[in-house]
Design an enzyme around this catalytic site. Structure first.
Site: not given
Length: 414
Positions: A46, A49-50, A126
């Site tokens: 993840h 991905e950012h 997040e």
């Protein structure tokens, strides 16, 4: 018509030309996610991905987003348990420009140190937001209760301490191992043909991935069969139960989804009509199946007043028991079959949905999705199939439970 091509090195391309449209959706999907990560890596898929959006040798982070905005394109990404997807949507006359930008940050991200520091803060926020979203948190707690601390039991976001510890070298090492041609599918859907798509991939992406060798990782699958809870000072108690279901490609998976929709898939479902409409115990109650290659998990979820947790749990279990005993009516069967068909048909009108589903089929099964065949498969589901599927689901020997809210002990499930 869906057409595929495999490039030297193993990169796969799938193209679904959809006549009469003025747009193109394009995606690059990688067969990796949290279920492949070690404890120390948890969250890295993840975080990568950012970070992919944070600059290349050619563009800064702002220039990536500005370049997409200048051509009116949309760009985004997501990470799941077993897939990471980067995608864009543009008008057909800007398809080449959009794919060049997508391929640039996918294959040439440089992970600037200052951007690493900032994005760690973003992802930690997040994670905090997820902690403050009790239904999301409840699903994460249930995954751990069901699968344990490995594989599918790991959260997609990972723990904040992991995120803070990631280095550029960690990201590059993970990419070298997981982001390689044999583990990547490029997918187009919309107003684009195979010849044009091949030219774009050859021009902007395939050569940039040469030299990355595939290192296969085994996903660990185990059943923890536990009941876990997390105390939160909130008004409701969020409860969830997990039952083992069939592997994604099992011949009875469609029937299992149909049966589960009868139980908890909508406002006419057994759970909704019993727990909410008749008993008034919950505003939200539903069930669904998360399907994976090795085996799936069937979720039942409800948000409950703390004083009614016991009643709601009893009502849910009774609804499941009654469902297994009494089966379902022909009317329920036909209604949910039409729901499955309409969902598939509606998805054919979305280029994003088509791009994603075609790519997933190629990643999971290395084959082309045939939508006419899929419609026929749904039409061919029989009541006998559904009876058999019902008998194979909702078994309590691997039942897991989760609770989030003002609760100080786990739910009793045995």
């Amino acid at each position: 018509m869906v057409i595929t091509k495999q490039f030297p090195g193993g990169l796969r391309l799938v193209v679904n030309k959809m006549e009469g449209l003025y747009s193109v959706s394009m995606g690059i999907l990688v067969g990796t996610g949290s279920c492949f990560e070690s404890a120390e890596e948890n969250g890295i898929s993840h975080f990568i991905e950012h970070m992919m959006f944070k600059g290349t040798h050619k563009r800064t982070a702002f220039e990536i987003s500005d370049a997409m905005d200048r051509i009116g394109a949309q760009v985004n990404a997501f990470t799941s348990k077993d897939i990471t997807c980067y995608y864009a949507k543009s008008t057909y006359d800007h398809a080449e420009e959009a794919f060049e930008i997508l391929a640039d940050f996918f294959s040439d991200s440089v992970f600037p140190e200052e951007e690493m520091v900032r994005e760690k803060g973003v992802v930690c926020e997040e994670i905090a937001m997820s902690e403050d979203t009790p239904d999301d948190l409840c699903r994460d707690v249930l995954a751990q209760a069901f699968y344990g601390d490995e594989g599918y039991g790991r959260t997609i976001l990972g723990p904040a301490e992991n995120v803070r510890s990631f280095t550029r070298e960690d990201l590059k090492k993970y990419i070298e191992e997981r982001y390689n041609p044999q583990n990547i599918v490029v997918s187009f859907a919309g107003n684009i043909g195979m010849e044009e798509a091949v030219a774009l991939v050859e021009k902007y992406l395939s050569s940039a991935l040469i030299g990355r060798s595939f290192q296969k990782r085994e996903k660990k699958l185990a059943f923890a069969e536990s009941s876990l809870y997390k105390y939160k000072d909130i008004e409701q108690v969020h409860i969830a139960f997990g039952y083992p279901s069939l592997p994604r490609e099992d011949k009875l998976m469609d029937a299992s989804v149909l049966v589960n929709n009868i139980l908890g898939g909508g406002m006419s479902s057994r759970l909704f009509q019993t727990v909410r409409e008749k008993m008034g115990l919950a505003y939200t109650v539903y069930s669904y199946i998360s399907s994976y290659t090795e085996g799936s998990i069937l979720y039942i979820y409800a948000g409950i007043n703390p004083a009614n947790v016991g009643k709601a749990q009893e009502a849910i279990f009774k609804a499941v028991e009654d469902f297994r005993r009494d089966k379902f009516t022909k009317e329920e069967f036909l209604r949910e079959k039409e729901q499955l068909k309409s969902s598939l048909i509606f998805s054919q009108e979305s280029t994003i949905a088509q791009m994603t589903s075609c790519a997933k089929q190629m990643l999971y099964k290395n084959e082309v999705i045939d939508f006419s065949k899929r419609i026929k498969e749904i039409e061919d589901i029989t009541m006998e199939d559904c009876v058999q599927a019902l008998e194979l689901n909702y078994h309590t020997q691997h039942l897991a439970a989760a609770a989030v809210g003002k609760i100080k002990k786990p739910l009793v499930i045995r």
